[in-house]
Design a protein around this motif. Sequence first.
Motif, PDB file in Angstrom:
ATOM      1  N   HIS A   1       3.858   3.741  11.548  1.00  0.00           N
ATOM      2  CA  HIS A   1       4.446   4.159  10.273  1.00  0.00           C
ATOM      3  C   HIS A   1       4.120   3.154   9.174  1.00  0.00           C
ATOM      4  O   HIS A   1       4.508   3.347   8.020  1.00  0.00           O
ATOM      5  N   ASP A   2       3.399   2.084   9.517  1.00  0.00           N
ATOM      6  CA  ASP A   2       3.211   0.938   8.629  1.00  0.00           C
ATOM      7  C   ASP A   2       1.783   0.902   8.097  1.00  0.00           C
ATOM      8  O   ASP A   2       0.842   0.574   8.813  1.00  0.00           O
TER       9      ASP A   2
ATOM     10  N   ALA B   1       0.530  -1.200   6.030  1.00  0.00           N
ATOM     11  CA  ALA B   1       0.012  -2.571   5.908  1.00  0.00           C
ATOM     12  C   ALA B   1      -0.786  -2.965   7.145  1.00  0.00           C
ATOM     13  O   ALA B   1      -1.911  -3.456   7.034  1.00  0.00           O
TER      14      ALA B   1
ATOM     15  N   LEU C   1       4.635   6.015   1.083  1.00  0.00           N
ATOM     16  CA  LEU C   1       4.553   5.157   2.267  1.00  0.00           C
ATOM     17  C   LEU C   1       4.133   3.740   1.898  1.00  0.00           C
ATOM     18  O   LEU C   1       4.655   2.763   2.430  1.00  0.00           O
TER      19      LEU C   1
ATOM     20  N   SER D   1       6.123   0.074   2.505  1.00  0.00           N
ATOM     21  CA  SER D   1       5.561  -0.877   3.463  1.00  0.00           C
ATOM     22  C   SER D   1       5.758  -2.297   2.973  1.00  0.00           C
ATOM     23  O   SER D   1       5.815  -2.542   1.766  1.00  0.00           O
TER      24      SER D   1
END
Length: 269
Positions: A206-207, A209, A247, A251
Amino acid sequence: MTVLEFDAVTKRYAVRGAGQITALDDVSFRLESGRTIGLVGQSGSGKSTIAKILTQLETPTSGEVRLDGRPIPRRGRALRAYRQQLRMVFQDPFASLNPYHSIRYHLVRPLRLHDVVPAGDVDSEVRRLLDRVRLDPDAVIDRRPHELSGGQRQRVAIARALASRPKLLVADEPVSMLDVSIRLGVLNLLADLQREEGLGVLYITHDLATARHFSDEILVLNHGRVVERGDADDVILRPQHPYTRELLAASPDPDTFFGVASGIHGGAQ
């Protein structure tokens, strides 16, 4: 080169009183050995459904999954051979390792199941796998999962996935259950293994970065549909879809995260 094709896959579930819900809607991607795809989305976006289809825990409603041009087999030796080529690293290393068995047992079992090495070489192969994930074999081989740290358990899970000498890995949120201080060590290990072993990796997260730093390509999934895809830097630096921008805003700052974590050595965690 090993090629996995996820071709126009749709998955619907029947829900009592609600008809059908669509978990995946016409999703396609191509994963090649030596490449990493970051599959990014929030909970409920369809990421885990893709993992279940790839590991044959679910079947598509429509569309097809192919390995080297052939549809995924459903049974018998062909399915076993497919599962030897594609292995899974789960989110929770404690839940995925049997607490009653030693680390040695967890690694011996896939070696014997897939006849990876001759019987006389099994012990040395177990030790090689532990070395490969930067664990001291003498320190962990006869211990049980609860005697290890979370980072060590995930390294054992990665070693188990590598035991069958696969060409592809599906890593489903592999660091989300770990302390922030040791996540980078595990992610760096996966990146090194991907490069050195020529693995194709589907990195589910879900990240955004971490997806940028460990992926060649990023697919952004929202409500079962791919809303954006492209080279990792392009998706992160020039997001086109509003959901991707949401999103990204949610992050952590990647420069802060990787700057703070860069001095941490994950081998002993």
